[in-house]
Design a protein around this motif. Structure first.
Motif, PDB file in Angstrom:
ATOM      1  N   LEU A  55       5.572 -16.396  -8.293  1.00 14.42           N
ATOM      2  CA  LEU A  55       6.524 -17.189  -9.117  1.00 14.42           C
ATOM      3  C   LEU A  55       7.494 -16.822  -9.546  1.00 14.42           C
ATOM      4  CD1 LEU A  55       3.861 -18.907 -11.561  1.00 14.42           C
ATOM      5  CD2 LEU A  55       4.362 -19.764  -8.819  1.00 14.42           C
ATOM      6  N   ALA A  56       8.308 -15.400  -9.734  1.00 15.25           N
ATOM      7  CA  ALA A  56       8.666 -14.308 -10.154  1.00 15.25           C
ATOM      8  C   ALA A  56       9.922 -14.599  -9.203  1.00 15.25           C
ATOM      9  CB  ALA A  56       8.584 -13.313 -10.080  1.00 15.25           C
ATOM     10  N   ASN A  57       9.070 -14.863  -7.796  1.00 21.75           N
ATOM     11  CA  ASN A  57       9.934 -15.151  -6.453  1.00 21.75           C
ATOM     12  C   ASN A  57      10.452 -16.354  -6.196  1.00 21.75           C
ATOM     13  OD1 ASN A  57       9.984 -12.339  -5.688  1.00 21.75           O
ATOM     14  ND2 ASN A  57       7.758 -12.606  -4.899  1.00 21.75           N
ATOM     15  N   ILE A  58      10.099 -17.062  -6.873  1.00 18.97           N
ATOM     16  CA  ILE A  58      10.676 -18.609  -6.728  1.00 18.97           C
ATOM     17  C   ILE A  58      11.291 -19.137  -7.067  1.00 18.97           C
ATOM     18  CG2 ILE A  58      10.121 -20.943  -6.603  1.00 18.97           C
ATOM     19  CD1 ILE A  58       6.673 -20.650  -6.198  1.00 18.97           C
ATOM     20  N   LEU A  59      11.258 -18.606  -8.717  1.00 20.07           N
ATOM     21  CA  LEU A  59      12.727 -18.928  -9.864  1.00 20.07           C
ATOM     22  C   LEU A  59      13.468 -17.465  -9.047  1.00 20.07           C
ATOM     23  CD1 LEU A  59      10.383 -18.041 -12.516  1.00 20.07           C
ATOM     24  CD2 LEU A  59      11.790 -20.128 -11.375  1.00 20.07           C
ATOM     25  N   ALA A  60      13.836 -16.345  -8.247  1.00 20.99           N
ATOM     26  CA  ALA A  60      14.713 -15.582  -8.573  1.00 20.99           C
ATOM     27  C   ALA A  60      16.029 -16.155  -6.878  1.00 20.99           C
ATOM     28  CB  ALA A  60      13.824 -14.558  -6.675  1.00 20.99           C
TER      29      ALA A  60
END
Length: 415
Positions: A339-344
């Protein structure tokens, strides 16, 4: 009235295009993920001992770090710099950067694998070729993102998956586990050459080269950190606990990482649209994207907890009992990282580029410190807790930086 109707139709058409692109990209990832996670890796786990399988996973982790950090970073730089090159009507720089950094990266990878893992001869040559081709493909696939042709990207991934599946039959016969991976890259490379002309771009330096090189080096540095941390479980556990514990942890987080791989392509599509000159980001739109991301992540988390004992037991019957106690924690930790990678991409596109360095450095320092302490005191369970905590901190930090950067950008437009 006619103008309003036309505007509505254009909006509906644009929305359908975005949904279709997400669908193609997710299907592309499903093709590769299914081939690797449901067939290739379980098959290799049966064919080789737990220790060798753990070494295999660690080496592939190193390979993926080089491929993503060098090929994927140049891919993103091309998107970020697209408008600058179009405005000046120049082409160049990227072919030179690709050749130079792929050569350097492949050489360094070869030194690591030969010294640390004692891999020599034909197995080493196959791995070097795999990494070199992987870096080149990692950049060349930007051709699909520039024109937003995710249908071709789906075909590219399907052919790569076919190569993986063909390779497993050869791997067991000649006892070289890297065969499926090199065949997958080779099949995909042939389609890239046929479906794009990006390999024909000129080998020349333009006035934009210094700025492009600067952005590329920064992204390499930050992506080396984040990609290394993505495989930190393997790099960290292998020298301390050995290959068998790497196998147990990897199997424990299998379902979470697999679901994460399916949703992570959303980040690539988002950056493709962010890079379009017509796209305007607002704080409201930013939090709408974040909200959808969290809802998707919550559903995926529930699925991971429910399905992990059953799916893992079927695919890894020889390792399930050792992995069972870590299943829910390791899977949730992996999903939060995805999920953090989607926000990056929001931070990559709309925040100062140096935030990439700050975020990733903070991430790796906290991860190494917390991971080491909890691993020493609580073993593999402690490492799972550290992974969960650090991924959660990173996700919240990305949200905050993205909000502040976009808010300030919107505010400047009206000052």
């Amino acid at each position: 009235m006619g103008h309003i109707i036309l505007k509505i139709r254009n909006s509906i058409g644009s929305g359908k295009k975005i949904i279709t692109d997400f669908g193609y990209n997710i299907l592309a990832t499903i093709a590769v993920t299914a081939a690797l996670q449901l067939v290739v890796y379980p098959y290799l786990a049966v064919c080789f001992s737990g220790e060798i399988y753990g070494q295999l996973l660690t080496i592939m982790g190193v390979a993926n770090v080089f491929i993503s950090s060098l090929g994927g970073s140049l891919n993103n730089v091309r998107l970020l710099q697209k408008d600058s090159y179009n405005e000046r009507n120049v082409t160049g720089d990227f072919s030179l950067l690709l050749i130079g950094f792929s050569a350097i990266g492949t050489l360094i990878f070869g030194m690591i694998i030969s010294i640390q893992f004692r891999v020599l001869g034909w197995p080493l040559f196959i791995l070097l070729l795999m990494v070199c081709i992987g870096i080149i493909e990692g950049y060349w696939t930007v051709a699909y993102r520039i024109v937003i042709n995710y249908k071709a990207y789906l075909i590219y991934n399907v052919l790569m998956s076919i190569g993986y599946l063909v390779g497993i039959f050869i791997a067991k016969q000649i006892n070289i586990w890297s065969i499926p991976f090199i065949l997958g890259e080779f099949f995909a490379l042939l389609f890239l050459i046929k479906s794009t002309l990006i390999y024909k771009e000129p080998f020349k330096i333009t006035p934009l080269f210094p700025k492009t090189l600067k952005i590329y080096v920064i992204l390499i540095g930050t992506n080396l950190i984040v990609n290394a941390v993505n495989y930190l479980d393997r790099f960290f556990l292998y020298p301390i606990l050995g290959g068998e514990q790497v196998s147990i942890y990897t199997v424990s987080s299998f379902v979470g990482k697999s679901i994460g791989l399916l949703v992570t392509p959303i980040a690539g599509v988002l950056l493709s649209y962010y890079a379009q000159s017509t796209f305007k980001m607002t704080v409201k739109r930013y939090w709408t994207i974040n909200g959808i991301t969290l809802v998707v992540g919550g559903v995926a988390g529930i699925l991971a907890v429910i399905l992990s004992p059953w799916v893992t037991g079927i695919l890894y019957p020889t390792l399930i009992e050792d992995a069972r106690q870590y299943l829910w924690l390791a899977n949730i930790a992996s999903l939060i990282g995805a999920l953090a990678n989607i926000l990056a991409p929001s931070v990559l596109k709309f925040a100062n580029i140096f935030w990439q360095i700050i975020i990733q450095l903070a991430y790796v320092v906290i991860y190494l410190g917390m991971g080491y302490l909890l691993l020493l005191n609580y073993g593999l369970l402690g490492f799972c807790v550290a992974t969960l905590a650090v991924n959660l901190i990173r996700m919240l930090f990305l949200m905050l930086i993205g909000h502040i950067s976009i808010r300030n950008s919107v505010f400047k437009q009206y000052v």
